[in-house]
Design an enzyme around this catalytic site. Structure first.
Site, PDB file in Angstrom:
ATOM      1  N   LYS A   1      27.879  33.586  39.894  1.00  0.00           N
ATOM      2  CA  LYS A   1      28.452  34.868  40.359  1.00  0.00           C
ATOM      3  C   LYS A   1      27.466  35.594  41.280  1.00  0.00           C
ATOM      4  O   LYS A   1      27.828  36.052  42.370  1.00  0.00           O
ATOM      5  CB  LYS A   1      28.802  35.739  39.144  1.00  0.00           C
TER       6      LYS A   1
ATOM      7  N   ASP B   1      34.110  36.426  38.343  1.00  0.00           N
ATOM      8  CA  ASP B   1      33.715  36.914  37.023  1.00  0.00           C
ATOM      9  C   ASP B   1      34.988  37.175  36.244  1.00  0.00           C
ATOM     10  O   ASP B   1      36.085  36.799  36.694  1.00  0.00           O
ATOM     11  CB  ASP B   1      32.831  38.165  37.127  1.00  0.00           C
TER      12      ASP B   1
HETATM   13  N1  LIG Z   1      33.910  42.483  46.595  1.00  0.00           N
HETATM   14  C1  LIG Z   1      33.292  42.241  45.438  1.00  0.00           C
HETATM   15  N2  LIG Z   1      32.298  43.043  45.061  1.00  0.00           N
HETATM   16  C2  LIG Z   1      31.691  42.775  43.926  1.00  0.00           C
HETATM   17  N3  LIG Z   1      30.697  43.387  43.308  1.00  0.00           N
HETATM   18  C3  LIG Z   1      30.457  42.712  42.191  1.00  0.00           C
HETATM   19  O1  LIG Z   1      29.506  43.003  41.348  1.00  0.00           O
HETATM   20  N4  LIG Z   1      31.262  41.706  42.065  1.00  0.00           N
HETATM   21  C4  LIG Z   1      32.055  41.704  43.146  1.00  0.00           C
HETATM   22  C5  LIG Z   1      33.085  40.891  43.553  1.00  0.00           C
HETATM   23  O2  LIG Z   1      33.472  39.905  42.897  1.00  0.00           O
HETATM   24  N5  LIG Z   1      33.674  41.197  44.721  1.00  0.00           N
END
Ligand SMILES: Nc1nc2[nH]c(O)nc2c(=O)[nH]1
Length: 393
Positions: free
Chosen positions: A286, A305
């Site tokens: 991730k 996630d």
């Molecule tokens: N566009 C996104 N921003 C995120 N911030 C984060 O912590 N996870 C993500 C994500 O999956 N996409």
């Protein structure tokens, strides 16, 4: 575990420091001409003089420079406080302020929606460098409206969301800055991530205060390597302290320099980028995908996630709805995004991610929002975006 973070509570202006924290530098103002204010201060054992635009908190309209980006190409509230970066602050109802390289910059929407910017450090020699650095940071060479047209044609639901959430853009951050921020993000919420990122940032050179927030250049690897794991633990990083220190050390050991090594990944393919980042302590799939997407030009990197999994099983891979998220299924979700949206799939993921944040749900019409609520309540998933950011297990 007691979480105590120093030196500044980030989300409230006029930060108060705990008694044990070092005092922030007290700037001395001297008005040298009608349009500028010089600020002399000492920070991190360095004496500095900055020349700021007068009234940096609310620059007069003449200090704002148009960027040639419309709101449909860049919406500030849909881009800055939505989980890509934790370094930009809303410094007034209409302004977002942050640091790009060594430039302290505020952004604003003009009444017609176009974006304008104001430089808080205004030597003429640096103003063109600042503009170029800002355009690069905003990924301004990529037309959001053009790529969204492609997504909308492939997905009617994307089209509907896009009508309400125009301008949610992917940034092109400095890779070191992005990596350290996302190391702080694992199994964490936005408030705490922001506090940790503020702590790390405060180790860099102080640039000034806007709207009650202190701003710093992001610290170099050399500066970061002077911090101990104990200090980070004391500052509330928990187990992530070990990962930050381990990653800083691993980067410092790279021949040619760790920051350069990270930057060189911009020329690699996604698989190699994820593999390379995954060698660093604390970097799982991730974090690697976030760093790849938000700083390394890997436009089809898909961070997965538990929240993205919920979005994907609702709309992209419903056949997996009853499965448990595993690394193999993370890859399956990423593939589903890419086959639906193509080479900028990470940008599509970003809109879907942003649309699922509670503050954005309020912008969606009742029918669209209700559909989501009903489904997610059924699946007991509406706690998805209370700001908890989980790893792909
Ligand atoms: N566009 C996104 N921003 C995120 N911030 C984060 O912590 N996870 C993500 C994500 O999956 N996409």
């Amino acid at each position: 575990m007691t979480k105590r973070l120093r030196p500044t509570p980030p989300s409230t202006p006029s930060p108060k420091l705990p008694p044990s924290a070092p005092s922030p530098p007290t700037p001395q103002l001297s008005h040298s001409n009608p349009t500028t204010v010089s600020i002399h201060h000492s920070s991190n054992n360095q004496n500095k003089t900055l020349t700021l635009l007068k009234s940096p908190h609310s620059p007069s309209s003449s200090n704002w420079i148009a960027l040639n980006l419309t709101r449909s190409d860049l919406s500030l509230p849909l881009t800055f406080p939505t989980g890509q970066t934790f370094r930009w602050k809303q410094t007034s109802p209409l302004h977002f302020t942050g640091v790009v390289a060594s430039h302290l910059i505020s952004l604003n929407h003009l009444p017609n929606g176009d974006v304008s910017y104001c430089l808080h450090s205004c030597s003429t020699s640096s103003s063109s460098a600042a503009r170029l650095a800002l355009l690069d940071f905003l990924n301004a060479g990529i037309s959001l409206s053009s790529i969204w047209e492609v997504f909308s044609a492939a997905d009617p639901r994307f089209d509907e969301l896009a009508r309400h959430l125009e301008g949610a853009r992917v940034l092109r951050q400095d890779p070191l800055e992005c990596l350290i921020q996302f190391l702080c993000s694992s199994n964490n919420n936005i408030g705490r991530i922001t506090k940790m990122v503020d702590y790390i940032s405060s180790l860099g050179n102080y640039l000034g205060n806007v709207g009650g927030f202190d701003f710093y250049e992001f610290p170099s690897l050399d500066r970061l390597s002077l911090v101990s794991e104990a200090e980070l633990r004391e500052a509330g990083f928990g187990y992530r302290a070990k990962y930050v220190i381990g990653t800083v050390n691993a980067l410092k050991a790279k021949p040619g320099g760790g920051a350069e090594w990270l930057l060189s990944l911009r020329n690699s393919n996604l698989e190699d980028v994820i593999e390379a980042l995954s060698t660093l302590p604390g970097v799982g799939p991730k974090v690697a995908a976030c760093v790849a997407l938000f700083s390394l030009d890997q436009h089809h990197a898909i961070p997965v996630d538990t929240h993205v999994w919920q979005i994907a099983t609702r709309y992209l891979v419903p056949e997996l709805a009853s499965a448990r998220l595993t690394p193999k299924l993370c890859n399956r979700v990423a593939e589903a995004f890419v086959s639906k949206y193509g080479k900028y799939a990470g940008w599509a993921q970003t809109l879907l991610f942003v649309a699922d944040l509670p503050q954005q749900k309020a912008l969606l019409p009742a029918n669209l929002e209700k559909t989501k609520r009903k489904r997610s309540t059924e699946q007991q998933k509406d706690k998805a975006h209370t700001g908890n950011i989980d790893q792909c297990e």
